[in-house]
Write a protein that holds these residues in place. Structure first.
Motif, short mmCIF file in Angstrom:
data_model
loop_
_atom_site.label_atom_id
_atom_site.label_comp_id
_atom_site.label_asym_id
_atom_site.label_seq_id
_atom_site.Cartn_x
_atom_site.Cartn_y
_atom_site.Cartn_z
N TRP A 223 -9.73 -2.40 6.50
CA TRP A 223 -8.84 -1.14 6.93
C TRP A 223 -7.46 -1.53 7.55
O TRP A 223 -7.48 -2.07 8.23
CB TRP A 223 -9.91 -0.29 7.73
CG TRP A 223 -11.12 0.31 7.02
CD1 TRP A 223 -12.20 -0.44 6.87
CD2 TRP A 223 -11.23 1.40 6.18
NE1 TRP A 223 -13.09 0.25 6.43
CE2 TRP A 223 -12.49 1.41 5.90
CE3 TRP A 223 -10.39 2.30 5.90
CZ2 TRP A 223 -12.80 2.44 4.87
CZ3 TRP A 223 -10.81 3.38 4.72
CH2 TRP A 223 -12.07 3.41 4.51
N LEU A 224 -6.73 -0.47 7.15
CA LEU A 224 -5.29 -0.29 7.93
C LEU A 224 -5.35 1.06 8.70
O LEU A 224 -6.05 2.06 8.32
CB LEU A 224 -4.05 -0.15 6.96
CG LEU A 224 -3.87 -1.44 6.34
CD1 LEU A 224 -2.19 -1.19 5.43
CD2 LEU A 224 -3.63 -2.76 7.14
N LEU A 225 -4.91 1.13 10.05
CA LEU A 225 -4.72 1.82 10.82
C LEU A 225 -3.22 2.25 10.86
O LEU A 225 -2.46 1.44 11.33
CB LEU A 225 -5.26 1.76 12.22
CG LEU A 225 -5.08 3.01 13.31
CD1 LEU A 225 -5.64 4.47 12.93
CD2 LEU A 225 -5.67 2.49 14.73
N VAL A 226 -2.86 3.44 10.59
CA VAL A 226 -1.33 3.87 10.57
C VAL A 226 -1.27 5.18 11.14
O VAL A 226 -2.16 5.88 11.40
CB VAL A 226 -0.85 4.06 9.10
CG1 VAL A 226 -1.01 2.67 8.40
CG2 VAL A 226 -1.75 5.16 8.32
N VAL A 235 3.31 4.05 10.01
CA VAL A 235 3.49 2.83 9.74
C VAL A 235 2.04 1.97 10.40
O VAL A 235 1.34 2.75 11.08
CB VAL A 235 4.73 2.28 10.69
CG1 VAL A 235 5.82 2.63 9.79
CG2 VAL A 235 4.70 2.43 12.01
N GLU A 236 1.96 0.99 9.97
CA GLU A 236 0.52 0.28 10.44
C GLU A 236 0.68 -0.32 11.75
O GLU A 236 1.84 -0.80 12.57
CB GLU A 236 0.41 -1.15 9.72
CG GLU A 236 -0.80 -2.02 10.05
CD GLU A 236 -0.92 -3.30 9.48
OE1 GLU A 236 -1.61 -4.10 10.07
OE2 GLU A 236 -0.17 -3.49 8.55
N ARG A 239 -5.14 -3.41 12.05
CA ARG A 239 -6.25 -3.42 10.87
C ARG A 239 -7.48 -4.23 11.39
O ARG A 239 -7.44 -4.82 12.34
CB ARG A 239 -5.49 -4.25 9.94
CG ARG A 239 -5.00 -5.66 10.12
CD ARG A 239 -4.45 -6.52 8.74
NE ARG A 239 -3.34 -5.72 8.60
CZ ARG A 239 -2.70 -6.05 7.13
NH1 ARG A 239 -3.32 -6.94 6.40
NH2 ARG A 239 -1.52 -5.31 6.88
N VAL A 263 -6.02 6.53 8.06
CA VAL A 263 -6.49 5.03 7.63
C VAL A 263 -6.22 4.79 6.21
O VAL A 263 -5.98 5.62 5.38
CB VAL A 263 -7.79 5.02 7.86
CG1 VAL A 263 -8.34 4.98 9.27
CG2 VAL A 263 -8.85 5.88 7.27
N ARG A 264 -6.02 3.54 5.66
CA ARG A 264 -5.86 3.19 4.49
C ARG A 264 -6.88 2.00 4.21
O ARG A 264 -6.69 1.25 4.80
CB ARG A 264 -4.31 2.76 4.07
CG ARG A 264 -3.50 3.86 4.36
CD ARG A 264 -2.05 3.47 4.04
NE ARG A 264 -1.10 4.68 4.47
CZ ARG A 264 0.31 4.58 4.72
NH1 ARG A 264 0.80 3.33 4.78
NH2 ARG A 264 0.85 5.81 4.92
N VAL A 272 -3.71 -1.19 -1.37
CA VAL A 272 -4.29 -0.10 -0.93
C VAL A 272 -5.01 0.80 -1.94
O VAL A 272 -4.23 1.00 -2.91
CB VAL A 272 -3.28 0.63 -0.20
CG1 VAL A 272 -3.51 2.26 0.10
CG2 VAL A 272 -2.44 0.14 0.89
N GLY A 275 -6.61 6.38 0.94
CA GLY A 275 -6.41 6.54 2.50
C GLY A 275 -6.84 7.98 2.83
O GLY A 275 -6.97 9.03 1.83
#
Length: 287
Positions: A223-226, A235-236, A239, A263-264, A272, A275
């Motif tokens: 997971w990415l947190l943006v 933007v990130e 993760r 999140v992505r 990706v 999201g």
């Protein structure tokens, strides 16, 4: 017709007083499974004779009988089966089946792996696959062999399926709480739900995290947190690898959150695949 090769006298099924008529014919054999046995034969499971028949592929004549009143094999006591389903020859030469035992005195059903010696005409138990508590399945059922050697047993009229290692150790068991399943299989499956991932922003005054999940998604690896002023410019900032159903992504100390936090989901290749925006957690009720 089965009567050409298998007489009614092989049946273990009791003829009901109202049966044996054109309207209610007597099901003396009840064929429930056919599988290939090499290039020249079939294995046919007949529930009501408690027999697995090996048929010649060209002539359809019976080569041998395994089990039942007229078995051609001498079967060890712990390998005897009855009212069975889903007989298959496996790559190592063994035969697997689901042993219902539903109308006998055993009181419990099981998966079976049998060693069959067609020279000595003997059959013996290799492995039995049983649950932690005895379970009787009156009808249906199957045994699936997985690529690594484990097996999955579907319990037919009982709403369970189980996975065992090759030696018969129960690895896990699941229930669908009600109903029946003629056969149960474990198969490769992938999905990306039509709905976006869920995310929850949780702050306790000292730290903050976003909890991410995507019910039904099978391909999420991380997971990415943006964050940012809006979704397009986010933007990130962190993760995390996916952990079980819900993954906690701590917000780094000193990070500034914008108007948008989301999140992505990424797959194993780092692409990706979905999201969604994070929701702000509802405050805990005061005591």
């Amino acid at each position: 017709a089965s009567l050409d090769e298998v007489p009614v006298t092989e049946s273990r099924h009791v003829l009901d007083e109202d049966g044996g008529t054109r309207a209610e014919p007597y099901d003396y054999i009840h064929l429930n499974a056919v599988s290939l046995d090499g290039d020249d034969g079939f294995l046919v499971s007949a529930r009501n004779t408690s027999t697995v028949y090996r048929l010649d592929r060209e002539s359809a004549s019976v080569d041998w009988r395994l089990g039942g009143h007229s078995s051609d094999f001498e079967i060890d006591g712990d390998a005897e089966f009855a009212w069975q389903h889903d007989a298959h020859r496996r790559a190592d030469g063994t035969i697997t089946l689901f042993d219902n035992q539903s109308e006998d005195d055993a009181g419990w059903s099981r998966g079976l792996r049998l060693a069959v010696d067609e020279d000595a005409m003997t059959a013996s138990l290799v492995t039995q696959y049983t649950p932690e508590q005895d379970r009787l399945s009156a009808t249906q059922g199957n045994l699936q062999e997985l690529a690594g050697g484990n097996v999955v047993v579907g319990w037919g009229s009982r709403p369970f399926y189980s996975e065992f290692d090759r030696d018969g150790t129960l690895l896990y068991e699941a229930t669908f709480t009600a109903g029946t399943s003629y056969r149960a299989y474990v198969l490769p499956w992938s999905a990306s739900p039509a709905t976006p991932p869920d995310a929850q922003l949780v702050e306790d005054g000292r730290s903050a995290s976003v909890f991410a999940s995507w019910n039904g998604a099978t391909e999420v690896a991380s997971w990415l947190l943006v964050t940012g002023p809006d979704e397009a410019s986010a933007v990130e900032i962190a993760r995390a690898p996916r952990e079980r159903f819900e993954t906690e992504i701590p917000i780094p100390a000193g990070a500034t959150l914008g108007a948008y936090v989301g999140v992505r989901a990424m797959d194993a290749a780092g692409e990706v695949i979905g999201g969604g925006a994070a929701q702000i957690a509802a405050p805990e009720p005061s005591s």
